[in-house]
Design an enzyme around this catalytic site. Structure first.
Site, PDB file in Angstrom:
ATOM      1  N   HIS A  72      -3.385  -9.213  -2.707  1.00 25.20           N
ATOM      2  CA  HIS A  72      -4.240  -7.922  -3.011  1.00 25.20           C
ATOM      3  C   HIS A  72      -3.773  -7.585  -5.111  1.00 25.20           C
ATOM      4  CE1 HIS A  72      -7.351  -7.817   0.491  1.00 25.20           C
ATOM      5  NE2 HIS A  72      -7.051  -9.366   0.165  1.00 25.20           N
ATOM      6  N   TYR A 195     -10.748   1.940   0.710  1.00 22.28           N
ATOM      7  CA  TYR A 195     -10.579   4.082   0.927  1.00 22.28           C
ATOM      8  C   TYR A 195     -12.221   4.939   0.510  1.00 22.28           C
ATOM      9  CZ  TYR A 195      -6.276   2.225   1.649  1.00 22.28           C
ATOM     10  OH  TYR A 195      -4.987   1.772   2.050  1.00 22.28           O
ATOM     11  N   PRO A 288      -1.593   6.902   8.806  1.00 20.12           N
ATOM     12  CA  PRO A 288      -1.492   5.630   8.155  1.00 20.12           C
ATOM     13  C   PRO A 288      -1.986   5.738   6.862  1.00 20.12           C
ATOM     14  CG  PRO A 288      -3.133   5.927  10.410  1.00 20.12           C
ATOM     15  CD  PRO A 288      -1.806   7.252  10.147  1.00 20.12           C
ATOM     16  N   LYS A 292       2.186   3.292   4.737  1.00 18.30           N
ATOM     17  CA  LYS A 292       4.014   2.759   4.353  1.00 18.30           C
ATOM     18  C   LYS A 292       3.968   2.996   6.441  1.00 18.30           C
ATOM     19  CE  LYS A 292       3.629   3.831   0.130  1.00 18.30           C
ATOM     20  NZ  LYS A 292       3.045   2.376   0.045  1.00 18.30           N
ATOM     21  N   TYR A 378       1.195   3.098  -4.005  1.00 17.26           N
ATOM     22  CA  TYR A 378       0.511   2.696  -2.943  1.00 17.26           C
ATOM     23  C   TYR A 378       1.649   1.020  -2.684  1.00 17.26           C
ATOM     24  CZ  TYR A 378      -3.298   0.587  -0.599  1.00 17.26           C
ATOM     25  OH  TYR A 378      -3.671   0.243   1.275  1.00 17.26           O
TER      26      TYR A 378
END
Ligand code: RFL
Ligand code: PHB
Length: 385
Positions: A72, A195, A288, A292, A378
């Site tokens: 992605h 998100y 979560p 990570k 991220y």
């Protein structure tokens, strides 16, 4: 039994450590309370950072990942009525991969490099402050066994015995919400993860493959999954993820797994005591939201395997001596990032907090500097950061 490294726990940390040690010429034996099937089917993390993918590839574990995983370019961040794409490739030149922890675990088992005793009971650590530590346990056939080793690696998660054998300081934060997670046999309604901030609570649309979706809803602590029939879950996901907005549609499907997971940040320092070294969830837990947990376990055992190979094969103890400090630098960075993502996206009852969250989300989605900071964390900092 006699080996160089006795590894406790056959999750991703323990199995990968054993695999990396073998490649470095160091022997190990792993003990695990659960069965091999149970460990391989636990549904947990789904996102691998670029550095985790590079590491697994370098360790000869990248073939299926590269064939079946999905790379992605970034993620979507959403507020009601607005969906913004953060393109990590444009921002920082790195990507992330969708490849479930179950698949990483299967690849490690298939590699067959680790000698694992499954379904053991009574795992006990002994004499970790001496140079002759050992582990005792009862094997699946009921026989009492003992492993003498140069070093013990505690990779037994937050419920295992290893972390209690380290006199340490703990840092902890519990959050007033949990995630209700589902796995569904339906094609993802999005190409990359969404998100979503919503007044009803956070929602996340993730996935495992072209035909399997993974979705989460923020729910109060103590929620009984039975109070969320499938229809109610899909309806709430549709609301929070913005079904119908700008022509986007969420497609529901059969739910194959449903569970509630509490959110916690936890760091135990140091990660070494005498000849006992901790790695993965045995030393730290992150909520979560930043994806990570698994990546940190991979980063820990990368450092630890290098340290143990240098020490046990070449007699150079410097990396083993600095392991705890080296690992903790990344642990704290990820702990901060996970806390930051969590507190930015989960809603509570305070309207002041909500305005701060929305302001922060606007900054992260419209400022190059804000977006770059999120992307760098991220997609993951280089191992050794
Ligand atoms: P693991 O995977 O927990 O493995 C530890 C292993 O040690 C075994 N064990 C023992 N073995 C021998 N003797 C004993 N006395 C033992 N006690 C325990 C256990 O049976 C187990 O097999 O830790 P490891 O290897 O450090 O790996 C860490 C990751 O598993 C973890 O960080 C992530 O899965 C966290 N996590 C998630 N992370 C994400 O990034 N995204 C997610 O969606 C996500 N979902 C999750 C999760 C963790 C969960 N747990 C731990 C409750 C969902 C759940 C339910
Ligand atoms: C998942 O796919 O399970 C997943 C993805 C991203 C997260 C957490 C969980 O931040």
């Amino acid at each position: 039994m006699r080996t160089q490294v006795a590894v406790i726990g056959a999750g991703p940390a323990g199995l990968l450590l054993s695999h990396l040690l073998r490649r470095g010429g160091v022997d190990s034996v792993v003990v695990e309370t659960r069965s091999q099937e149970y460990v391989a089917s636990r549904i947990r993390a789904g996102i691998l950072e670029q550095s985790s993918v590079d590491l697994l590839t370098a360790a000869g574990l990248g073939d299926r990942l590269r064939a079946e995983g999905h790379e992605h370019r970034g993620i979507y961040l959403q507020m009601p009525g607005e969906r913004h794409h953060l393109d990590f490739v444009d921002l920082i030149g790195r990507t992330v991969w969708v490849y479930g922890q179950t698949e990483v675990q299967k690849d490690l088992i298939a590699a067959g490099t680790a000698e694992v005793h499954y379904e053991v009971t009574g795992t006990t650590l002994h004499d970790v402050e001496t140079d002759r530590p050992y582990v005792t346990f009862v094997d699946s056939g009921g026989a009492a066994r003992r492993i003498d080793a140069d070093v013990i690696a505690g990779c037994d998660g937050s419920f295992g015995p290893s972390r209690h054998a380290v006199p340490s300081e703990t840092f902890e934060r519990t959050y007033p919400y949990s995630w209700l997670g589902i796995l569904a046999d339906v094609a993802p309604s999005t190409d990359e993860l969404i998100y979503a901030w919503h007044p009803n609570g956070f929602a996340l649309h993730s996935m495992r493959s072209d035909t399997v979706s993974r979705l989460y809803l923020q729910v109060p602590n103590g929620t009984d999954p039975a109070s969320w029939p499938d229809d109610r879950i899909w309806q709430e996901l549709a609301t929070r993820l913005g079904h119908g907005e700008h022509g986007w549609k969420l497609t529901g499907g059969p739910v194959t797994d449903k569970s509630v997971l509490p959110m916690r940040s936890y760091v135990q320092t140091p990660m070494r005591h005498g000849r006992l070294f901790l790695a993965g969830d045995a030393a730290h837990i992150v909520p979560p939201t930043g994806a990570k947990g698994l990546n940190l376990a991979i980063a820990d055992v990368t450092l630890l395997s290098q340290a143990l190979v240098a020490w046990l094969r070449a007699g150079r103890p410097a990396l083993a001596e600095s392991y705890s400090d080296d690992a903790l630098r990344r642990v704290w960075r990820c702990t901060h990032f996970s806390w930051w993502m969590t507190t930015m996206l989960h809603t509570g009852s305070d309207p002041f907090d909500a305005q701060l969250q929305l302001s922060q989300l606007r900054w992260v989605t419209t400022s190059n500097a804000g977006a770059t900071g999120l992307a760098e964390n991220y997609a993951g900092l280089p191992i050794g950061f």
